[in-house]
Design an enzyme around this catalytic site. Sequence first.
Site, PDB file in Angstrom:
ATOM      1  N   LYS A  68       0.847  -1.198   0.000  1.00  0.00           N
ATOM      2  CA  LYS A  68       0.000   0.000   0.000  1.00  0.00           C
ATOM      3  C   LYS A  68       0.881   1.246   0.000  1.00  0.00           C
ATOM      4  O   LYS A  68       1.917   1.277   0.671  1.00  0.00           O
ATOM      5  CB  LYS A  68      -0.890  -0.037   1.249  1.00  0.00           C
ATOM      6  CG  LYS A  68      -1.992   1.008   1.291  1.00  0.00           C
ATOM      7  CD  LYS A  68      -2.850   0.803   2.553  1.00  0.00           C
ATOM      8  CE  LYS A  68      -3.989   1.798   2.660  1.00  0.00           C
ATOM      9  NZ  LYS A  68      -4.792   1.574   3.879  1.00  0.00           N
ATOM     10  N   SER A  73      -9.708   1.637   3.109  1.00  0.00           N
ATOM     11  CA  SER A  73      -8.867   2.428   2.237  1.00  0.00           C
ATOM     12  C   SER A  73      -7.834   1.625   1.453  1.00  0.00           C
ATOM     13  O   SER A  73      -7.288   2.126   0.482  1.00  0.00           O
ATOM     14  CB  SER A  73      -8.143   3.482   3.065  1.00  0.00           C
ATOM     15  OG  SER A  73      -7.224   2.853   3.949  1.00  0.00           O
ATOM     16  N   SER A  76      -9.688  -0.817   7.243  1.00  0.00           N
ATOM     17  CA  SER A  76      -9.155  -0.528   5.910  1.00  0.00           C
ATOM     18  C   SER A  76      -8.572  -1.708   5.155  1.00  0.00           C
ATOM     19  O   SER A  76      -8.347  -1.606   3.958  1.00  0.00           O
ATOM     20  CB  SER A  76      -8.110   0.591   5.985  1.00  0.00           C
ATOM     21  OG  SER A  76      -8.759   1.838   5.999  1.00  0.00           O
TER      22      SER A  76
END
Lengths: 481, 480
Positions: B78, B153, B177
């Site tokens: 990420k 996210s 997330s």
Amino acid sequence: MKARIGLEIHVQLSEAGTKLFCNCDSEYRRYRPNENVCPVCLGLPGALPVPGKRPVELALAAALALNCEPPRALVFTRKHYFYPDLPKNYQITQFEKVGGSPVCTGGYLDYLSPDDWEWRRVRIRRINLEEDPGRTSYEGSILSSRYAYVDYNRSGVPLLEIVTEPDLKSPRDARVMVEYLLLTLEYLGATNPRLEGVFRVDANVSLEGGERVEIKNIGSTLDVERALRYEINRQRLVLERGGKVERETRHWDAERGVTKPLRYKEEEEEYLYFPDPDLPPVLITRDLLEAAREKVAEWSPRRVYEEILGLGVKREVAWSITSVPAAARTYLAGVKSGGDPGILARIVGVDLKGELREQGRDPYNPGNWPEPGKLAELSRLVAKGEYTYDAVKGLVLPKLAANPEAPLEELLPEKVEDLEPLVEEVLKEEEKAVKDYLGGKKKALNYLVGAVMRKARKRALDPRRARELLLKRLEAMKTGA
Amino acid sequence: MHRTPGIADLLYAYANGDMDPVEHAARVLEEIRRWEPKVNAFISLEDPELVLEAAEDAGKRWKRGEARPLEGILVGVKDNISTSFLPTTAASRMLDPYVPPYNATVVDRLLERGAIIHGKLNLDEFAMGSTGEFSAFGPTRNPWSLDRVPGGSSSGSGACLAYAGCDGALGSDTGGSVRLPAAYTATVGLKPTYGLVSRRGLIPYGNSLEQISPMARSVRDVALLLEAIAGWDPGDATSLRTEAPSLSGLKPAEPGEVRVCVPRGLPELAEEPVRKAFYSLLERLESEGASVGEVEMRGVERALPAYYTIALAEAASNLARYDGTLYPMRGESGEYWRYIAQARGRGFGFEVKKRILMGVYVLSEGYRDEYYVAATRLRRLVRDEVLRATRGCILATPASPVMPPRLGERIGDPLKLYAMDAYTVIANLAGVPALVQPAGFHEGLPIGVQFMAGRLGEPQLIRLGLLVEELTGLAEVVAG
């Protein structure tokens, strides 16, 4: 008009070795701009602060030296404000509210006033352990400079914010207290008060019938006294003319020696305090506490000063030794290895210290002091009457100051073993003085003793013996005549 | 839907010489080439040549018998996790193209164990979002249905797994997330116990809540990844002084030893298809011999406001540093305040600005007690309730109250958007581990289930997860 003065003193833990939350150097002055930095003290995203062992130990020792009740844990709090050299735009500090827990929330310091040799007490309201910001500099003035240059070498250096109650009575009192406080921290090995910018003082002062005024940006102990004196006079004049002293913040301009109102309006302060979630409370364990207690107990200005007084040394000299930790260590070690306490005190506290100063050698630097055993030996030689103190002072100490490593044997002056030939020579050469003496001018004897000593050049002799010999010969001349 | 080999399968195949890491890497790169224009899972990709070279090295190590635990496995990371070899933007214009001078601890651990990091994955800007739509680099789409979001996210992490563009992925989980993306992409996400995985190098959103979290296509793979990245880090004061747990060798739980309980009332917040899938999975477990019950938990219905209050307070503070001084986005005014305002005005997206304002508000003098301090109190209550409940059983809830939303469907209304996290924030407030894995499908769209254990209860979760996988058969599935 009575003044009430409280101080807020920021002192860097310059001797901690590391910054507060990373392993960069706590003594940043030796680096080129932005060389003493890492992701943590630059506040880069994702870099995490980890409390350093030494800074925490020293802060705790400082709190104990200032008679604070230690907290069960240290809590670090974020204090937010935008400033170009504050890389995260928040400072990691401490706060007594919102779940915070500073390293001290109430203590006191007894400090010695070398003006009247009284111990006085100032109450300590609070001590925070926090990180110093970086520094911004400009080409010329802030207005004309094309850029603001930011140097983060200082960013993250451990800093103590020490806040006193308004217990101080005069500008001089405030200065004396700050000097004693800095000495106390120096004794702990926490700071070197002589480094440029290592401490800053903000002072609050009010006169009876007036509001409290804060003076910021005081950078030396001398300026603590100067700034407060100026400000008290200013306030007195205002009050005497029937004016009102408003609550405000003023800036000390050291160059011009005045305090000036800060241009911006005082706003409601909004720092958005909350405990730093990256830093779990640092538990004050029994081991940490014990180590700090020992450090404080074994070595403090008060303990050293009283120990020296106890050896029969005059307080001026005792304080002169105490006020320079390297001198104090040398002196006490010298006494321990058999030195004569009184003579050693004169050497260390007065004449060798003075000689170091004279020669531009820093008496605070332990490396500039001779090995204590050497000075102890010197003091014993004087005590035994082998050399006069004056001979040691005039002939040995200057060389020892220049080269503390020099072996004593090479420094000790040759002794005039046989004084009589010198005395005879002087009596022959100084006919006038001899005549004066024989004619009843007793003072001429001193001149003759001096003449014998001059004859000895760099060799050592005992002036008492010279005097005795001279007297004997002169009396003989009298009766002989 | 089809299946594709996961990390454990690949390691097995490499070890037996049945597959070559270069061959595999080439296949993954081909999937990326095919899917990326539609999905937008990656923000930056490593040069394919470098990826193939690394795979070649991995192949040699396997042949020489020097393979490390993740040798030749392609892991996407990420883009809020610092890498010194690829930009790390947190999907914000503010940080485009910031290249950190250091690797996050988890990145170093992956590389030391032979993993190949072949790209940085899309996310909601600074991890603030639940759908993946708040990225300055454009939204990520769900490979299972391109007009739907993959959840956020960690949107890119879920999406790349769902189209086989990576073997494993790292996300970060502040309030769900990795677990929402896992639920919406039929993958597995495990938010570890707070402090089990180092946060050093993770661009912070809500420091006291978040953990870097592994995602993969099977429970076994997630265990392998977690084992690689977990363990004490002296560079993170909040990391736990524990050994990395041994997880990869765990066997599925025996149904008879499983005790699952459902917080009373919570599943009823979910849409019908979610609820149905959830209860039918629990029935399946029960019929196999597991004990399934209910548990009363006070305060959990107020977990959401407590979570957002704390997360936004921390976020506002964390984001104060982006002032145009050290990072790519600059201002131009010669006046300090204006300069900062310009940099921040341009650098941050709307959602981020909104959250900063709310965070500042809840910390302000006069409001702090009413909001921030009250939220921390509520948090302690929730934590105590969760710790109490998880002593006797593993908590089960749906992963998300809703099916994967269509793009644009949720982001207009913040309350509806934040409500998506109702089940997931509980574990972050309590600091306990939580696993999300596929429970079933409804009209071709994945539905996830969440399990929560007590602190350091990861082994329990893995064992239960392996059992559930056996029951559902939903492991290693990919879209298309």
